[in-house]
Design a protein around this motif. Structure first.
Motif, PDB file in Angstrom:
ATOM      1  N   GLN A  29      24.028  -8.742  11.320  1.00 47.84           N
ATOM      2  CA  GLN A  29      23.333  -7.497  11.002  1.00 47.84           C
ATOM      3  C   GLN A  29      22.964  -7.415   9.522  1.00 47.84           C
ATOM      4  OE1 GLN A  29      22.092  -4.982  12.867  1.00 47.84           O
ATOM      5  NE2 GLN A  29      22.617  -6.286  14.596  1.00 47.84           N
ATOM      6  N   ARG A  30      23.783  -7.974   8.642  1.00 42.17           N
ATOM      7  CA  ARG A  30      23.440  -7.989   7.217  1.00 42.17           C
ATOM      8  C   ARG A  30      22.166  -8.792   6.974  1.00 42.17           C
ATOM      9  NH1 ARG A  30      28.938  -7.558   6.625  1.00 42.17           N
ATOM     10  NH2 ARG A  30      29.433  -9.764   6.565  1.00 42.17           N
ATOM     11  N   ARG A  33      19.213  -6.661   8.524  1.00 38.94           N
ATOM     12  CA  ARG A  33      18.890  -5.503   7.680  1.00 38.94           C
ATOM     13  C   ARG A  33      18.504  -5.899   6.258  1.00 38.94           C
ATOM     14  NH1 ARG A  33      23.954  -2.920  10.001  1.00 38.94           N
ATOM     15  NH2 ARG A  33      23.182  -1.872  11.850  1.00 38.94           N
ATOM     16  N   THR A  35      20.478  -7.093   3.867  1.00 38.75           N
ATOM     17  CA  THR A  35      21.457  -6.615   2.887  1.00 38.75           C
ATOM     18  C   THR A  35      22.508  -7.672   2.585  1.00 38.75           C
ATOM     19  OG1 THR A  35      22.799  -5.647   4.654  1.00 38.75           O
ATOM     20  CG2 THR A  35      21.182  -4.196   3.591  1.00 38.75           C
ATOM     21  N   GLY A  51      12.621  -7.972   3.963  1.00 37.56           N
ATOM     22  CA  GLY A  51      12.730  -7.555   5.353  1.00 37.56           C
ATOM     23  C   GLY A  51      12.359  -8.652   6.337  1.00 37.56           C
ATOM     24  N   TYR A  54      14.640  -9.022   9.566  1.00 38.05           N
ATOM     25  CA  TYR A  54      14.359  -8.094  10.659  1.00 38.05           C
ATOM     26  C   TYR A  54      13.133  -8.552  11.443  1.00 38.05           C
ATOM     27  CZ  TYR A  54      13.024  -3.942  13.216  1.00 38.05           C
ATOM     28  OH  TYR A  54      12.659  -3.078  14.219  1.00 38.05           O
TER      29      TYR A  54
END
Length: 186
Positions: A29-30, A33, A35, A51, A54
């Motif tokens: 997920q990091r 996203r 991050t 981005g 994603y």
């Protein structure tokens, strides 16, 4: 089942049984996203977040045809009554699909994104107690897509179906008491 038993089960499933899966999905997920930590870039340069992660996960989901799903039921026997039955089931399944296509977020695209991003997907099926069979836009069940990071299946299962599934997130006690009035708080 008491509150202590629920808390103990949640603690076991989250902190022990599913801990490695959660760590891996949170790391994924990091990246999705955008991050994630970039250890080799100095602070004076700065990290540019584009981005792209994603888009890499979402692009395949956008290309899978989810805008016009079709429901088909195969015949078991080659008889007129069986053909009539399969036609009725297919018609009802396609009616459900048309209703689900109006949901926001669109459940078919969302399910593919969960599957590509987290490697798994969960659908919580809820019985619709207010179902009106005469209402063309009503269904006897609701299908809720859950984030795989909050769903924890018990390790015991029968036929591939877990005995218990815990959905763990913060809720108000009054919400649970209203939804389940027969459950006594212990």
């Amino acid at each position: 089942i008491s509150v202590k038993e629920i808390r103990d089960l949640k603690s076991y499933l989250v902190n022990e049984y599913h801990s490695n899966r959660l760590k891996e999905q949170e790391e994924d997920q990091r990246y999705i996203r955008d991050t994630f930590i970039v250890p080799f870039i100095k602070d004076s340069i700065g990290v540019v977040r584009t981005g792209k992660g994603y888009r890499m996960c979402s692009a395949p989901a956008e290309h899978i045809i989810t805008s016009n799903p079709q429901f088909f039921k195969d015949k078991v026997k080659d008889t007129a009554s069986e053909e009539n039955r399969t036609d009725r089931i297919s018609k009802e399944g396609n009616r459900w699909l048309r209703i689900l296509l109006r949901d926001n977020p669109q459940p078919f695209k969302q399910s593919v994104k969960y599957l590509l991003g987290s490697g798994e997907m969960w659908i919580y099926t809820v019985h619709n107690i207010d179902f009106d069979k005469d209402n063309e836009s009503d269904m006897p069940a609701s299908f809720v897509l859950l984030d795989p990071l909050v769903v924890f299946a018990d390790r015991t299962e029968h036929g591939g179906v877990p005995d218990r599934v815990v959905i763990s997130y913060q809720r108000q006690v009054s919400t649970i008491q209203n939804a389940y009035p027969e459950w006594t708080w212990k």
